[in-house]
Design a protein around this motif. Structure first.
Motif, PDB file in Angstrom:
ATOM      1  N   GLY B  42     -88.816 -39.900  45.645  1.00 34.31           N
ATOM      2  CA  GLY B  42     -89.613 -38.781  45.164  1.00 34.31           C
ATOM      3  C   GLY B  42     -90.306 -39.160  43.868  1.00 34.31           C
ATOM      4  N   LEU B  43     -90.886 -38.192  43.239  1.00 34.15           N
ATOM      5  CA  LEU B  43     -91.634 -38.428  42.009  1.00 34.15           C
ATOM      6  C   LEU B  43     -90.728 -38.179  40.810  1.00 34.15           C
ATOM      7  CD1 LEU B  43     -93.858 -37.727  44.239  1.00 34.15           C
ATOM      8  CD2 LEU B  43     -95.307 -37.236  42.272  1.00 34.15           C
ATOM      9  N   GLU B  44     -90.652 -39.177  39.959  1.00 39.08           N
ATOM     10  CA  GLU B  44     -89.850 -39.104  38.736  1.00 39.08           C
ATOM     11  C   GLU B  44     -90.765 -38.729  37.577  1.00 39.08           C
ATOM     12  OE1 GLU B  44     -88.466 -42.961  37.679  1.00 39.08           O
ATOM     13  OE2 GLU B  44     -87.381 -42.295  35.894  1.00 39.08           O
ATOM     14  N   PHE B  45     -90.452 -37.646  36.889  1.00 40.54           N
ATOM     15  CA  PHE B  45     -91.258 -37.194  35.765  1.00 40.54           C
ATOM     16  C   PHE B  45     -91.061 -38.118  34.569  1.00 40.54           C
ATOM     17  CE2 PHE B  45     -93.396 -34.633  32.822  1.00 40.54           C
ATOM     18  CZ  PHE B  45     -92.576 -34.259  31.769  1.00 40.54           C
ATOM     19  N   LEU B  46     -92.160 -38.543  33.976  1.00 40.20           N
ATOM     20  CA  LEU B  46     -92.074 -39.451  32.834  1.00 40.20           C
ATOM     21  C   LEU B  46     -92.364 -38.742  31.519  1.00 40.20           C
ATOM     22  CD1 LEU B  46     -93.946 -42.588  34.278  1.00 40.20           C
ATOM     23  CD2 LEU B  46     -91.490 -42.111  34.250  1.00 40.20           C
ATOM     24  N   ILE B  47     -93.524 -38.082  31.432  1.00 41.98           N
ATOM     25  CA  ILE B  47     -93.953 -37.510  30.161  1.00 41.98           C
ATOM     26  C   ILE B  47     -95.086 -36.537  30.411  1.00 41.98           C
ATOM     27  CG2 ILE B  47     -95.675 -39.303  29.692  1.00 41.98           C
ATOM     28  CD1 ILE B  47     -94.810 -39.204  26.733  1.00 41.98           C
ATOM     29  N   TYR B  48     -95.231 -35.559  29.518  1.00 40.67           N
ATOM     30  CA  TYR B  48     -96.392 -34.692  29.626  1.00 40.67           C
ATOM     31  C   TYR B  48     -97.033 -34.518  28.252  1.00 40.67           C
ATOM     32  CZ  TYR B  48     -94.724 -30.273  27.490  1.00 40.67           C
ATOM     33  OH  TYR B  48     -94.321 -29.300  26.634  1.00 40.67           O
ATOM     34  N   PHE B  49     -98.303 -34.170  28.298  1.00 38.82           N
ATOM     35  CA  PHE B  49     -99.079 -33.884  27.099  1.00 38.82           C
ATOM     36  C   PHE B  49     -99.620 -32.464  27.174  1.00 38.82           C
ATOM     37  CE2 PHE B  49     -99.497 -37.989  25.021  1.00 38.82           C
ATOM     38  CZ  PHE B  49     -99.198 -38.879  26.045  1.00 38.82           C
ATOM     39  N   GLN B  50     -99.521 -31.770  26.067  1.00 40.09           N
ATOM     40  CA  GLN B  50    -100.253 -30.522  25.880  1.00 40.09           C
ATOM     41  C   GLN B  50    -101.257 -30.841  24.780  1.00 40.09           C
ATOM     42  OE1 GLN B  50    -100.455 -27.606  27.546  1.00 40.09           O
ATOM     43  NE2 GLN B  50    -102.098 -27.150  26.100  1.00 40.09           N
ATOM     44  N   GLY B  51    -102.528 -30.906  25.125  1.00 40.90           N
ATOM     45  CA  GLY B  51    -103.511 -31.458  24.195  1.00 40.90           C
ATOM     46  C   GLY B  51    -103.197 -32.923  23.978  1.00 40.90           C
ATOM     47  N   ASN B  52    -103.167 -33.343  22.727  1.00 37.51           N
ATOM     48  CA  ASN B  52    -102.857 -34.732  22.412  1.00 37.51           C
ATOM     49  C   ASN B  52    -101.378 -34.953  22.109  1.00 37.51           C
ATOM     50  OD1 ASN B  52    -105.527 -35.495  22.655  1.00 37.51           O
ATOM     51  ND2 ASN B  52    -105.977 -35.133  20.507  1.00 37.51           N
TER      52      ASN B  52
END
Lengths: 113, 116
Positions: B42-52
């Motif tokens: 499956g897809l492993e979540f790495l990181i997210y950005f809100q804006g920069n």
């Protein structure tokens, strides 16, 4: 922890028949979103259907419908009148605490002509 | 743009080299997510950005992984000193705003990274 479990690694269906893909999840949230995504060999993740937990009515999109059982934390996908183009990986997903999607390991669906 | 664009589509690199993967989200989407999909997984979540801003980097597999986003638009995922276990498809998704799942998510077609 929030988790999504898909217990069927592979499924097969005859063209024009109906198939149901299973998904269970765990979350402590009272309101949340659940999704089914389709991933063909092109790798593009395509949204199939979305369900908001507070809505009692099961979501439907043409040949695709869900059976959402909130108390049992179950969210299965039913595909009616299966078509050859439905062959793909199908992923169940839950929105996590960071707004990210938490995915199950997927079910590979084959459609036999 | 009309969709989420990822480049390169495929990348073959030698073990130990650094690689940069690029994601160009839909214009106006403030939230951007990186996932890793290993073969048959499956897809492993790495990181997210809100804006920069990336509020939580704990999903990155090791300190060889880093990500940045500039101008609230394009994001780059960098893997230093690549290892064979880094071989996977790296998918990027964007949404109008983080935490607003009703807006939906749009995925790119991913970068298939092969480390030889």
């Amino acid at each position: 922890a929030q988790t999504v479990t898909q217990s069927q690694p592979e499924m097969s269906v005859q063209e024009a028949e109906t198939v149901t893909l299973s998904c269970t999840y765990d979350t402590s949230e009272s309101d949340y979103y659940l999704f089914w995504y389709k991933q063909p060999p092109s790798r593009q993740m395509i949204l199939v259907i979305r369900q908001e937990a507070y809505k009692q009515q099961n979501a439907t999109e043409n040949r695709f419908s869900v059976n959402f059982q909130k108390a049992a934390k179950s969210f299965s996908l039913k595909i009616s009148d299966s078509q050859l183009g439905d062959a793909a990986m199908y992923f169940c997903a839950l929105v996590g605490s960071q707004g990210n999607l938490i995915f199950g390991k997927g079910t590979k669906l084959s459609v036999k002509p | 743009g009309a969709g989420v664009s990822q480049s390169p589509s495929n990348k073959v690199t030698e073990k130990g080299k650094d690689v940069e993967l690029r994601c160009d989200p839909i214009s106006g989407h403030t939230a951007l997510y990186w996932y890793r999909q290993s073969l048959g997984q499956g897809l492993e979540f790495l990181i997210y950005f809100q804006g920069n801003s990336a509020p939580d980097k704990s999903g990155l597999p090791s300190d060889r992984f880093s990500a940045e986003r500039t101008g609230g638009s394009v994001s780059t995922l960098t893997i230093q000193r690549t290892q064979q276990e880094d071989s996977a498809v790296y998918l990027c998704a964007s949404s109008l705003q983080s935490g607003q799942a009703n807006y939906g998510y749009t995925f790119g077609s991913g970068t298939r990274l092969t480390v030889v």
